[in-house]
Design a protein around this motif. Structure first.
Motif, PDB file in Angstrom:
ATOM      1  N   GLU A 438      15.348 -40.791 -64.192  1.00  9.14           N
ATOM      2  CA  GLU A 438      14.467 -41.292 -65.258  1.00  9.14           C
ATOM      3  C   GLU A 438      13.018 -40.865 -65.003  1.00  9.14           C
ATOM      4  N   ARG A 439      12.670 -40.797 -63.743  1.00  6.92           N
ATOM      5  CA  ARG A 439      11.300 -40.446 -63.379  1.00  6.92           C
ATOM      6  C   ARG A 439      11.129 -38.954 -63.110  1.00  6.92           C
ATOM      7  N   ASP A 440      12.151 -38.332 -62.516  1.00  4.84           N
ATOM      8  CA  ASP A 440      11.991 -36.977 -61.972  1.00  4.84           C
ATOM      9  C   ASP A 440      12.611 -35.872 -62.808  1.00  4.84           C
ATOM     10  N   ILE A 444      11.983 -31.762 -62.512  1.00  4.31           N
ATOM     11  CA  ILE A 444      13.067 -30.924 -61.990  1.00  4.31           C
ATOM     12  C   ILE A 444      13.350 -29.767 -62.938  1.00  4.31           C
ATOM     13  N   VAL A 445      13.385 -30.058 -64.239  1.00  2.63           N
ATOM     14  CA  VAL A 445      13.656 -29.009 -65.226  1.00  2.63           C
ATOM     15  C   VAL A 445      12.528 -27.984 -65.246  1.00  2.63           C
ATOM     16  N   VAL A 446      11.284 -28.458 -65.173  1.00  2.00           N
ATOM     17  CA  VAL A 446      10.136 -27.534 -65.153  1.00  2.00           C
ATOM     18  C   VAL A 446      10.201 -26.638 -63.923  1.00  2.00           C
ATOM     19  N   ARG A 447      10.523 -27.215 -62.780  1.00  2.00           N
ATOM     20  CA  ARG A 447      10.634 -26.415 -61.555  1.00  2.00           C
ATOM     21  C   ARG A 447      11.761 -25.398 -61.673  1.00  2.00           C
ATOM     22  N   THR A 492      21.804 -30.494 -61.860  1.00  2.00           N
ATOM     23  CA  THR A 492      21.558 -31.900 -61.528  1.00  2.00           C
ATOM     24  C   THR A 492      21.222 -32.709 -62.774  1.00  2.00           C
ATOM     25  N   VAL A 493      20.425 -32.142 -63.654  1.00  2.00           N
ATOM     26  CA  VAL A 493      20.035 -32.845 -64.882  1.00  2.00           C
ATOM     27  C   VAL A 493      21.105 -32.679 -65.962  1.00  2.00           C
ATOM     28  N   ILE A 498      21.513 -38.603 -68.632  1.00  2.00           N
ATOM     29  CA  ILE A 498      20.387 -38.392 -69.545  1.00  2.00           C
ATOM     30  C   ILE A 498      20.292 -36.923 -69.969  1.00  2.00           C
ATOM     31  N   ALA A 499      21.393 -36.190 -69.854  1.00  2.00           N
ATOM     32  CA  ALA A 499      21.384 -34.765 -70.206  1.00  2.00           C
ATOM     33  C   ALA A 499      21.003 -34.546 -71.662  1.00  2.00           C
ATOM     34  N   SER A 500      21.303 -35.510 -72.539  1.00  2.00           N
ATOM     35  CA  SER A 500      20.991 -35.336 -73.957  1.00  2.00           C
ATOM     36  C   SER A 500      19.504 -35.199 -74.220  1.00  2.00           C
TER      37      SER A 500
END
Length: 583
Positions: A438-440, A444-447, A492-493, A498-500
Motif C-alpha cells: 500500500e505504501r511502496d 517499486i513500479v517507478v524503480r 511483485t506488484v 492491488i495489481a488493478s
C-alpha cells in the motif's frame, strides 16, 4: 604502557604478542597508509586520490554507454558516489596474499589517525598511538625485552595452541591433487572443453586471465604425460582445481561442431565426484593458503559449477555469501589502485573477479528473495579497461589503451553490468525486506520502469558483437542478468492484491516474461539458425541457469491469458481500467 599493551594486542584477547603481529605492524609502519573512500558504484572514489589515477572514461568505458547511464541516472559516472567518510581500513600484502585490516581488527587501533585540530602542532600528533605502536614493534628487537616477549609467546602457544583440522597435512593435500588429476579427461577433451568455456562462458562472469590459464593448463597436461606427481613450485595447486571446475561447468555443453565426437562426455558420476573433491580440497585450504587469487578463482568456479549442475538456489545463495566474505577478507571490496605493492595487472584481475563475485551473489539473492551479502555502498572500484584479456600482461607498467567504443571486447559485458550494479543491488535489497505494498507499490513500479529503460538503452548502445555461436549464449545471459531485477519488481506488484491500480506493472511483467521466454527459441536448434546452434545442450544449460525465470515467466503468461477469459470488473472499468478483468 608496557605489558598491558602487549597483552591487549595478543590474538584479540589477554595474552601475549604474536610474532606475526609484530611483522605486520612493522610493515604497516614502513608502508604509506592507504585510505579508500566508499562508493556506491564502480566509479571514482570521493575525495582527492593519493596518487594519480585514470578517470572513469580514461579506463575505457565506451562513450555511448557512459552517456546512457548519465542520461538515465542523472549523474556522471565520476560523480555517482555517496558522501561518506573515508574508510580507515588498510591492506596488508605479502607476496600473493592480501588481507584487509578493518576497523574491528586488533591492529587497527594502532593505525588510528585523528582528524585535523588546531591543538595539534605537528603532523606526528595526528597519529594517536604512535608511541605505543613503536613500543610494541620495538619489543621484538629490543635485547632487554625480546627474552620476555619470547617467554610470553611460549605461554600463549602452550595455553592457546593452534589446532589444525584433520586433512590439512601436505600429504593429504597432495593426494587430493593427484585424485583431481586422475579425474581430468584426456587432453583432447580438455582442449575442447577449455575452448568452449572461454568462448561461451568466460564473458559475463569472468574469473580467469585466459592467456595465463591456457598456459598453465598446458603445463598440467605436460605434467600428466610425463608421469610426474608433483607440481613445479611456480605452478599453484589451485590451477588443477580451476581446470577440473572448468571441465565440470562445460561438460553440460556438447556441440556437434566440436572436433571431439559427441559420445565422449563426462559422466554424471564424474561430475558429482569432481564437485565433492573440489569442495573437500577447498575445505582443507585454511588461513594464509586461502587468501590468494588462484584459490579464490577456484572457489568462484566451483560455485558456477554447482549452479550449472542444479544445486538448489538456497545452497547457492549460501555459498555465494561465503564467497563474498572471503573476497572482502582479501580486500577486494576496496579498489587497489593506490597500492604500490601491486602491479597494474593484478589490480585489474582483482577488479574483474570482484565484479563476478558480487554479480553471482546478486543473481542468487534475486532467485531466493534474500538480501545480497553487500550493499551498494560497501565497496568501491574503478571501471575495467575496455580491452581483451590478451591485452593484459603480467609485466605491463601502464594500463593498455582502451579499444574503440564500436569494438566488442572481453571486458564489455562486465563493464555494462557494472554501470547498473548499484541500482540492481538496491532493487534486490528492497525485494528482500518487509514490503508494505500500500505504501511502496508506486515506488517499486517507478524503480522497475527506470531499470527497464536503462536496460533497453544499454542494449542499443552496445556495439554489434561478432557473429557466431560464441556470442549468442553470452548475450542472452547478459540480458537475463540485467533484466532479473526489473522483472522481479514488476512481478511483485503485478501478482499482488492491488495489481488493478498498477496496470503498468502488469504490462512490464508481461514484457519481461515474453522477452525471457523468447530466449528459448534462440537456443532451440529446431527453431534457431542451424549454422549457429546445432545442439540442445545450450538450451538445456539455459533451463538450468534460468530455471526460476523460465517457470515464473511461463506461469505469469498463463496467468494473464487466463484473466482474459474472466468477466470484466465493472468497478475497475469505471475507474479507468477498461481492460482489467476480475480474477
Amino acid at each position: 604502557m608496557g605489558r598491558e599493551a602487549l597483552c591487549v594486542f595478543a590474538n584479540g584477547a589477554p595474552g601475549t604478542p604474536d610474532e606475526r603481529d609484530g611483522e605486520m605492524l612493522e610493515r604497516s609502519n614502513k608502508r604509506p597508509r592507504v585510505e579508500v573512500s566508499r562508493l556506491a558504484t564502480w566509479g571514482e572514489p570521493v575525495g582527492a586520490p593519493l596518487v594519480p589515477r585514470p578517470s572513469s572514461n580514461a579506463m575505457g568505458t565506451p562513450m555511448a554507454i557512459q552517456n546512457v547511464v548519465e542520461r538515465h541516472l542523472g549523474l556522471p559516472l565520476s560523480a555517482r558516489a555517496e558522501d561518506s567518510e573515508s574508510s580507515l581500513g588498510r591492506m596488508d600484502i605479502k607476496g600473493a596474499r592480501s588481507r584487509y585490516i578493518g576497523l574491528g581488527d586488533r591492529l587497527a587501533l594502532l593505525d588510528h589517525v585523528s582528524g585535523p585540530s588546531p591543538l595539534l602542532v605537528n603532523i606526528a600528533d595526528f597519529y594517536q598511538f604512535s608511541d605505543e605502536k613503536n613500543f610494541i614493534i620495538g619489543t621484538f628487537k629490543d635485547p632487554n625485552l625480546s627474552g620476555l616477549v619470547q617467554e610470553m609467546s611460549g605461554y600463549q602457544k602452550t595455553f592457546n595452541p593452534k589446532r589444525k583440522q584433520p586433512g590439512q597435512t601436505a600429504e593429504d593435500r597432495q593426494s587430493m591433487i593427484l585424485e583431481m588429476l586422475h579425474l581430468l579427461p584426456e587432453d583432447s577433451v580438455i582442449d575442447v572443453l577449455v575452448h568452449r568455456y572461454v568462448s561461451d562462458l568466460e564473458n559475463v562472469l569472468r574469473v580467469l586471465h585466459i592467456p595465463t590459464f591456457i598456459k598453465q593448463c598446458d603445463e598440467v597436461k605436460n605434467l600428466r604425460r610425463s608421469g610426474t606427481s608433483t607440481l613445479p613450485p611456480h605452478l599453484p595447486e589451485a590451477i588443477v582445481a580451476q581446470l577440473l571446475a572448468v571441465v565440470v561447468i562445460t561438460s553440460r555443453l556438447n556441440d556437434s561442431n566440436d572436433v571431439v565426437s559427441a559420445p565422449i562426455r563426462i559422466s554424471e558420476d564424474q561430475i558429482t565426484t569432481s564437485i565433492y573433491l573440489l569442495q573437500k580440497w577447498l575445505d582443507t585450504t585454511k588461513g594464509k593458503q586461502r587468501i590468494n587469487l588462484p584459490v579464490l578463482r577456484a572457489q568462484t568456479l566451483l560455485l558456477i559449477a554447482r549452479s550449472a549442475n542444479s544445486t538448489s538456489m538456497p545452497e547457492l545463495w549460501n555459498y555465494s555469501g561465503i564467497l563474498v566474505r572471503v573476497a572482502m577478507i582479501m580486500g577486494l571490496h576496496r579498489d587497489p589502485e593506490q597500492l604500490v605493492e601491486m602491479s597494474k595487472f593484478e589490480k585489474e584481475q582483482r577488479r574483474k573477479i570482484w565484479r563476478t563475485i558480487v554479480e553471482l551473489d546478486l543473481q542468487f539473492s534475486l532467485a531466493t528473495g534474500m538480501s545480497p551479502a553487500v550493499l551498494s555502498s560497501d565497496f568501491n572500484s574503478m571501471n575495467l579497461v575496455h580491452v581483451d584479456d590478451y591485452d593484459l600482461t603480467e609485466d605491463m607498467v601502464e594500463y593498455p589503451q582502451p579499444k574503440s567504443e564500436n569494438i566488442w571486447t572481453d571486458a564489455l559485458p562486465q563493464i555494462v553490468l557494472g554501470l547498473s550494479i548499484k541500482e540492481r543491488l538496491d532493487a534486490a535489497h528492497i525485494l528482500a525486506r518487509e514490503i508494505d505494498l500500500e505504501r511502496d507499490a508506486h515506488k517499486i513500479v517507478v524503480r522497475a520502469k527506470n531499470l527497464e529503460k536503462l536496460l533497453h538503452s544499454l542494449q542499443k548502445a552496445l556495439p554489434t558483437p561478432p557473429k557466431g555461436r560464441s556470442r549468442v549464449f553470452p548475450n542472452i545471459m547478459l540480458d537475463i542478468y540485467l533484466r532479473r531485477p526489473s522483472h522481479a519488481l514488476y512481478r511483485t506488484v503485478a501478482l499482488s492484491s492491488i495489481a488493478s491500480r498498477f496496470p503498468e506493472a502488469r504490462k512490464g511483467a508481461l514484457r519481461s516474461s515474453v522477452a525471457i521466454l523468447s530466449h528459448i527459441d534462440a537456443l532451440d536448434p529446431t527453431v534457431a539458425d542451424l549454422d549457429t546452434i546445432k545442439s540442445r545442450n545450450y538450451l538445456n544449460l539455459f533451463h538450468i541457469l534460468c530455471r526460476n525465470e523460465v517457470v515464473q515467466s511461463a506461469l505469469f503468461l498463463c496467468y494473464e491469458i487466463r484473466s482474459y477469459s474472466l468477466p470484466r470488473d465493472p468497478a475497475m472499468a469505471e475507474r479507468g481500467f477498461g481492460e482489467y478483468r476480475t480474477r
